[in-house]
Scaffold this motif. Structure first.
Motif, PDB file in Angstrom:
ATOM      1  N   TRP A   1       0.826  -1.211   0.000  1.00 53.68           N
ATOM      2  CA  TRP A   1       0.000   0.000   0.000  1.00 53.68           C
ATOM      3  C   TRP A   1       0.858   1.259   0.000  1.00 53.68           C
ATOM      4  O   TRP A   1       0.440   2.304  -0.525  1.00 53.68           O
TER       5      TRP A   1
ATOM      6  N   SER B   1      -7.917  -4.685   3.829  1.00 52.14           N
ATOM      7  CA  SER B   1      -8.833  -3.831   4.592  1.00 52.14           C
ATOM      8  C   SER B   1      -8.070  -2.737   5.318  1.00 52.14           C
ATOM      9  O   SER B   1      -8.427  -1.551   5.262  1.00 52.14           O
ATOM     10  N   ASP B   2      -6.991  -3.108   5.999  1.00 50.48           N
ATOM     11  CA  ASP B   2      -6.149  -2.115   6.660  1.00 50.48           C
ATOM     12  C   ASP B   2      -5.445  -1.234   5.636  1.00 50.48           C
ATOM     13  O   ASP B   2      -5.306  -0.021   5.831  1.00 50.48           O
TER      14      ASP B   2
ATOM     15  N   THR C   1      -7.557   1.636   4.332  1.00 52.81           N
ATOM     16  CA  THR C   1      -7.659   2.708   5.329  1.00 52.81           C
ATOM     17  C   THR C   1      -6.383   3.537   5.353  1.00 52.81           C
ATOM     18  O   THR C   1      -6.418   4.772   5.376  1.00 52.81           O
ATOM     19  N   HIS C   2      -5.232   2.851   5.330  1.00 53.37           N
ATOM     20  CA  HIS C   2      -3.958   3.559   5.291  1.00 53.37           C
ATOM     21  C   HIS C   2      -3.854   4.430   4.034  1.00 53.37           C
ATOM     22  O   HIS C   2      -3.351   5.563   4.088  1.00 53.37           O
TER      23      HIS C   2
ATOM     24  N   ARG D   1      -6.000   7.667   4.066  1.00 54.03           N
ATOM     25  CA  ARG D   1      -5.416   8.611   5.019  1.00 54.03           C
ATOM     26  C   ARG D   1      -4.145   9.236   4.446  1.00 54.03           C
ATOM     27  O   ARG D   1      -3.941  10.449   4.513  1.00 54.03           O
TER      28      ARG D   1
ATOM     29  N   PRO E   1      -9.830  10.970   3.326  1.00 55.33           N
ATOM     30  CA  PRO E   1     -10.459  10.112   4.337  1.00 55.33           C
ATOM     31  C   PRO E   1     -11.932   9.808   4.086  1.00 55.33           C
ATOM     32  O   PRO E   1     -12.434   8.797   4.567  1.00 55.33           O
TER      33      PRO E   1
ATOM     34  N   ARG F   1     -14.788   7.069  -1.081  1.00 54.74           N
ATOM     35  CA  ARG F   1     -15.161   5.647  -1.138  1.00 54.74           C
ATOM     36  C   ARG F   1     -14.015   4.854  -1.766  1.00 54.74           C
ATOM     37  O   ARG F   1     -13.262   5.374  -2.592  1.00 54.74           O
ATOM     38  N   TYR F   2     -13.933   3.574  -1.401  1.00 58.53           N
ATOM     39  CA  TYR F   2     -12.847   2.767  -1.935  1.00 58.53           C
ATOM     40  C   TYR F   2     -13.286   1.319  -2.117  1.00 58.53           C
ATOM     41  O   TYR F   2     -14.163   0.818  -1.414  1.00 58.53           O
TER      42      TYR F   2
END
Length: 311
Positions: free
Chosen positions: A48, A80-81, A84-85, A88, A93, A96-97
Motif C-alpha cells: 500500500w 482492509s487495513d 484505510t492507510h 489517510r 479520508p 469511497r474505496y
C-alpha cells in the motif's frame, strides 16, 4: 461502459538491481542476452505504501480530488487495513474505496470495467486507479519463464469525457506523466477457467493464445478496429521472443510490437500496461493520434485495452 479517459499517470518502482544476481534462482532462458531483460526492482515497503507514493502524484495533478479509489493488488493480504492507510495517506479520508483482485497479473481489464461502471452510474466523476504489488516469497521467476518479476505501483485518474488532470513533474524512476492522456475506445476481458488446466507449458501457451485471439476479436467488435489496424501492440514486459510469438499468433506483423521498459523494470504484475503507456508516450514511442492495443493476462484470463493518445 462509458467512454473513458486516462490522465495523470504516475508510477514508482523498487530499488534497481541486475537480474544477474538472481542467476541461481532464475531459469537459464531468462538470463540469455536476447531476452530484452536486464534489471529488476525490489522493495521492502508495504504494497500500500508503493500505491500511496504513485497515487499522491496523481492526486496532486488532479484539479479536483477523486471521489472513488480502486485499489488493485494480488499480494496485499491485509487489504482492509491497507485501504484505510491509503485514503489517510492520500488525504482522502471520506473517499469511497474498493479493492480488485483475482486475475493475478491480468487485473487491469476488470479494474477498468469497474471504473467505467462507477462513472456510468452517475455517482462518481473521478476514479483514482491504483495498481500495486510486490514479490513476497522471493520467487521472481514468472510462470512459464516469461519474465522476471518486480515490485512497484502505477496510478492514474479515470474519467468520463474530458480528463481533469493538471501538471506536475517527476523523476525518472518516479515519473508523473500527467501531461500524457489517453482515450479508451474499448476494454475486453475474456476468461476460461479450464484454460491450460493441468496441462504442460505448451498447452498453457496455446490456451493463452486462444484467449488473446478471443479478446482482440471482442475489441474489434467494440471499436471497429482489428488488431492489425493498431499502430502499436503493447504486451506485458515478457521476454522478447514471447511477445513476438503472441503478436504472430494474432496475425499481426511483429514490427507492430512496441516494447515497454522491460529492460529497466522487468514485469510488475498488473501495472505493466499503464507503466508502458506512460513511459513510451513520454519518450515519443507513442505519438498523439496513434492507437495502441495493450494487453494484460492472468492464469485464466486475457484483457485487451484499445487506447488513443490524445495529448
Amino acid at each position: 461502459m462509458s467512454a473513458l479517459q486516462l490522465s495523470a499517470l504516475a508510477y514508482v518502482h523498487g530499488e534497481r538491481r541486475p537480474i544477474a544476481e538472481l542467476a541461481d534462482r532464475l531459469a537459464p532462458e531468462l538470463l540469455a542476452p536476447d531476452t530484452g531483460l536486464a534489471w529488476y526492482r525490489a522493495s521492502e515497503r508495504e504494497i500500500w505504501q508503493l500505491a500511496a507514493e504513485a497515487g499522491a502524484r496523481t492526486v496532486e495533478a488532479a484539479v479536483e480530488p477523486p471521489d472513488l479509489l480502486v485499489y488493485v493488488s494480488e499480494n496485499d493480504h491485509g487489504s482492509s487495513d491497507s485501504l484505510t492507510h491509503l485514503v489517510r495517506a492520500l488525504g482522502l479520508p471520506a473517499t469511497r474505496y474498493l479493492r480488485v483482485s483475482g486475475h493475478d497479473c491480468g487485473n487491469l481489464g476488470p479494474a477498468l470495467h469497474l471504473a467505467g461502471q462507477a462513472l456510468a452510474s452517475g455517482e462518481h466523476r473521478r476514479v483514482l486507479l491504483l495498481m500495486a504489488d510486490r514479490v513476497l516469497d522471493g520467487d521472481r521467476s514468472q510462470a512459464d519463464t516469461l519474465s522476471v518479476v518486480s515490485d512497484g505501483a502505477v496510478a492514474c485518474l479515470v474519467t468520463a469525457g474530458e480528463p481533469d488532470g493538471g501538471t506536475h513533474g517527476g523523476t525518472d524512476d518516479e515519473l508523473s506523466s500527467d501531461g500524457v492522456r489517453f482515450a479508451v475506445h474499448g476494454v475486453s476481458t475474456v476468461t476460461d477457467a479450464e484454460a491450460g488446466a493441468g496441462a504442460g507449458v505448451g498447452d498453457r501457451i496455446l490456451a493463452t493464445v486462444a484467449l488473446a485471439v478471443a479478446g482482440t476479436a471482442e475489441i474489434a467488435r467494440q471499436c471497429g478496429r482489428a488488431a492489425e489496424d493498431f499502430d502499436h501492440l503493447l504486451f506485458p514486459n515478457y521476454r522478447t521472443v514471447a511477445q513476438q510469438f503472441l503478436c504472430s499468433a494474432m496475425g499481426v506483423p511483429v514490427e507492430r510490437v512496441l516494447f515497454g521498459p522491460m529492460a529497466e523494470y522487468g514485469h510488475c504484475f498488473s501495472a505493466d500496461s499503464l507503466v508502458s503507456l506512460a513511459h513510451c508516450a513520454e519518450r515519443g514511442g507513442i505519438r498523439p493520434g496513434e492507437h495502441v492495443l495493450a494487453f494484460g493476462d492472468g492464469p485464466n484470463s486475457w484483457s485487451s485495452l484499445a487506447v488513443e493518445r490524445i495529448a
